[in-house]
Design an enzyme around this catalytic site. Structure first.
Site, mmCIF file in Angstrom:
data_model
loop_
_atom_site.group_PDB
_atom_site.id
_atom_site.type_symbol
_atom_site.label_atom_id
_atom_site.label_comp_id
_atom_site.label_asym_id
_atom_site.label_seq_id
_atom_site.Cartn_x
_atom_site.Cartn_y
_atom_site.Cartn_z
ATOM 1 N N HIS A 51 0.353 -1.558 0.293
ATOM 2 C CA HIS A 51 0.038 -0.225 0.118
ATOM 3 C C HIS A 51 1.092 1.120 -0.092
ATOM 4 C CE1 HIS A 51 -3.718 2.536 0.427
ATOM 5 N NE2 HIS A 51 -3.289 3.346 1.323
ATOM 6 N N TYR A 116 -4.734 7.520 -6.823
ATOM 7 C CA TYR A 116 -5.974 8.788 -7.181
ATOM 8 C C TYR A 116 -5.915 9.445 -7.766
ATOM 9 C CZ TYR A 116 -5.120 9.858 -2.097
ATOM 10 O OH TYR A 116 -4.504 10.433 -1.286
ATOM 11 N N HIS A 200 -12.335 3.322 -3.368
ATOM 12 C CA HIS A 200 -11.349 4.152 -1.969
ATOM 13 C C HIS A 200 -11.190 3.492 -0.579
ATOM 14 C CE1 HIS A 200 -9.742 7.384 0.262
ATOM 15 N NE2 HIS A 200 -8.994 7.723 -0.332
ATOM 16 N N ARG A 203 -16.084 5.441 2.721
ATOM 17 C CA ARG A 203 -17.040 7.027 2.224
ATOM 18 C C ARG A 203 -17.312 7.786 1.063
ATOM 19 N NH1 ARG A 203 -12.151 8.865 3.614
ATOM 20 N NH2 ARG A 203 -11.220 7.370 4.570
ATOM 21 N N HIS A 225 -9.597 1.264 1.655
ATOM 22 C CA HIS A 225 -9.464 1.726 2.959
ATOM 23 C C HIS A 225 -10.611 1.451 3.818
ATOM 24 C CE1 HIS A 225 -7.327 4.987 0.965
ATOM 25 N NE2 HIS A 225 -5.781 4.267 1.591
ATOM 26 N N GLU A 228 -9.747 2.585 9.223
ATOM 27 C CA GLU A 228 -8.923 3.934 9.987
ATOM 28 C C GLU A 228 -9.378 4.303 11.291
ATOM 29 O OE1 GLU A 228 -6.598 5.548 6.803
ATOM 30 O OE2 GLU A 228 -5.861 5.895 8.124
ATOM 31 N N HIS A 262 -6.095 -0.662 6.888
ATOM 32 C CA HIS A 262 -5.790 -0.587 7.612
ATOM 33 C C HIS A 262 -6.345 -1.188 8.440
ATOM 34 C CE1 HIS A 262 -3.864 2.856 6.550
ATOM 35 N NE2 HIS A 262 -4.260 3.833 5.939
ATOM 36 N N ASP A 313 1.923 3.577 2.707
ATOM 37 C CA ASP A 313 1.070 3.638 2.945
ATOM 38 C C ASP A 313 1.764 5.787 2.711
ATOM 39 O OD1 ASP A 313 -1.437 5.000 3.157
ATOM 40 O OD2 ASP A 313 -1.738 4.398 5.579
HETATM 41 C C1 NGQ Z 1 -5.516 8.763 1.085
HETATM 42 N N1 NGQ Z 1 -4.887 7.442 3.375
HETATM 43 O O1 NGQ Z 1 -6.581 8.125 0.348
HETATM 44 O O2 NGQ Z 1 -4.415 8.607 0.987
HETATM 45 C C2 NGQ Z 1 -5.930 8.248 2.709
HETATM 46 C C3 NGQ Z 1 -5.906 9.636 3.240
HETATM 47 C C4 NGQ Z 1 -9.006 9.132 3.127
HETATM 48 C C5 NGQ Z 1 -4.543 6.923 5.309
HETATM 49 N N2 NGQ Z 1 -5.777 6.752 4.886
HETATM 50 C C6 NGQ Z 1 -7.363 10.613 2.337
HETATM 51 N N3 NGQ Z 1 -4.148 6.401 5.032
HETATM 52 O O3 NGQ Z 1 -9.046 8.281 3.836
HETATM 53 O O4 NGQ Z 1 -10.026 9.492 3.128
HETATM 54 ZN ZN ZN Z 2 -3.747 4.862 1.635
#
Ligand code: NGQ
Ligand code: ZN
Length: 445
Positions: A51, A116, A200, A203, A225, A228, A262, A313
């Protein structure tokens, strides 16, 4: 070509004094070797980094100043969005190359890029809608790391299809536009690269979209994800009456081709479901500590037979041994025990390494990594400046927990890409990286 090693970690145990013969990108023989002459201290299969968000390497160490209120994952995310907002394709490629070179230097030979940042800063597509993905493939090719590219589907700003914010407009697709991107990514692959998909999070994707994506792209690795942050769990409960991992299992029944990134906040029934599903828990201990996520219940999950791999990450610090060490230390600190994640009597370092190796390869859709005839020659040689004649397992314990061993040489598909601890193109990569980061910071003001 031949690599001679004092010790090597083979799929079913350690071999002492061996010769590993490479032809092209493959291992063709592993044989005893007692001839005198120089040897590497310890030879390991290359590790999967399951990741990564490569661009986040660009602001490593730059989100550590306290703001006016209480800082959190969510205030960090605003700073991350600010950095992402104006990043150009050239800059993204230069930053990814730096991250990938450092991954190789750390002992990772395969990266899962959870990607993304798709569109231009105004949210409109580039002339080539896969422009930014192409930059990821280019950085992987230039550094020599194997790539599982995970284009991200992102459509909403919160549970239940909430509206997106301005910071998210570079990320967005509809289902059909996303399918075209995945197809384009297939065409960008080098031999050995894999293209998966990454809804993603719960959410950013509705349950209906999640079902559709799983169906449309069946057979590919799927990463998401999940769970987390406490707020994510609370929002999920408020929206659906279920916790995130519960909702995920009720929606798509994840199996061995899934990787849950996570999965920090689990209740016992979720631990059992995840461990029994064959899906891999994608743990990123350094980032999870940095972002204040919480502690994954690793002892209970491993006791239930769960599979895990590790990821860098946010790339705030790229350190393979460091990820394994922090994973174990989290379990020690919370359980007030030692050698918490070793599963059975014996080396904790080896147990952590072997589990992450197997789980990581599965999550990235790669063949099981190992030093054996027929396997891809992704290899890591550790140097031991103290030249202690200890066992293989002790070598791994000293690497993960001590400070004497270091990565000396890394072969990617039979080609040395790290020599004397440095990526072979390090100087040029660092120059381009510094220039790119300086430009982004300058625009940020
Ligand atoms: C990300 N990173 O997509 O980069 C995410 C933050 C989110 C982590 N979760 C953005 N560590 O989760 O909305
Ligand atoms: Zn991530």
């Amino acid at each position: 070509m031949e690599i001679r090693a004092e010790r090597a970690l083979l799929p079913d145990g350690w071999a002492e004094r061996v010769r590993v013969t490479l032809e092209g990108d493959r291992i063709v023989a592993v044989a005893p070797d007692d001839a005198p002459g120089p040897r590497v201290a310890c030879l390991l299969p290359g590790m999967a980094n399951l990741h990564s968000h490569a661009f986040q390497r660009g602001f490593s160490g730059l989100t550590e100043a306290r703001g006016p209120g209480t800082d959190s994952f969510w205030t960090w995310r605003e700073m991350m969005y600010r950095f992402a907002r104006s990043l150009t394709p050239d800059e993204a490629e230069a930053i990814a190359a730096m991250a990938y070179a450092e991954m190789l230097e750390s002992g990772y030979t395969h990266v899962g890029e959870f990607h993304y940042l798709h569109h231009a800063p105004d949210g409109g597509p580039y002339d080539d809608p896969a422009e930014m993905s192409a930059r990821i493939f280019a950085a992987a090719a230039a550094t020599g790391i194997a790539l599982t590219h995970l284009p991200v589907f992102y459509a909403h700003g919160g549970f239940g299809g909430a509206a997106v914010g301005a910071g998210q407009r570079r990320f967005l697709h509809d289902i059909n536009g996303f399918a075209r991107l995945v197809e384009r990514c297939d065409a960008l692959r080098r031999p050995g690269d894999v293209v998966g998909i990454a809804p993603h999070s719960l959410r950013a994707v509705t349950t209906a979209e999640l079902r559709q994506l799983a169906q449309d792209h069946a057979g590919r690795p799927v990463h998401i994800h999940v769970a987390e942050q406490h707020r994510e769990v609370e929002d999920c409960l408020a929206f659906s009456g279920r916790r995130p991992v519960e909702l995920l299992f009720d929606t798509v029944a994840p199996g061995p081709d899934w990787c849950l990134i996570h999965a920090t906040h689990l209740v016992p029934s979720e631990i059992t479901a995840l461990a029994g599903s064959g899906a891999v828990a994608g743990l990123c201990p350094i980032t999870e500590a940095n972002l204040g996520d919480g502690l994954f219940a690793a002892p209970a999950f491993l006791a239930a037979g769960g599979a895990f791999g590790i990821g860098t990450d946010s790339n705030v610090e790229i350190a393979l041994a460091g990820e394994l060490r922090l994973l174990e230390y989290g379990a020690r600190l919370s359980g007030r025990v030692r050698n918490a994640l070793a599963l059975a009597e014996g080396s904790t370092g080896e147990a952590l390494f072997r589990q992450a190796l197997a789980g990581g390869a599965r999550a990235l859709g790669a063949a099981a990594a190992g030093i054996a005839p027929g396997a891809v020659a992704d290899l890591v040689a550790l140097a031991d400046p103290l030249d202690l004649s200890v066992t293989g397992p002790q070598m791994l314990d000293r690497w993960v927990f001590g400070q004497d061993l270091r990565v000396e040489t890394v072969w990617s598909r039979g080609r040395p890409v790290v020599s004397e601890g440095r990526h072979i193109a390090r100087d040029a990569i660092v120059r381009d990286f510094s220039r790119a980061v300086a430009a982004v910071l300058e625009r940020q003001g």
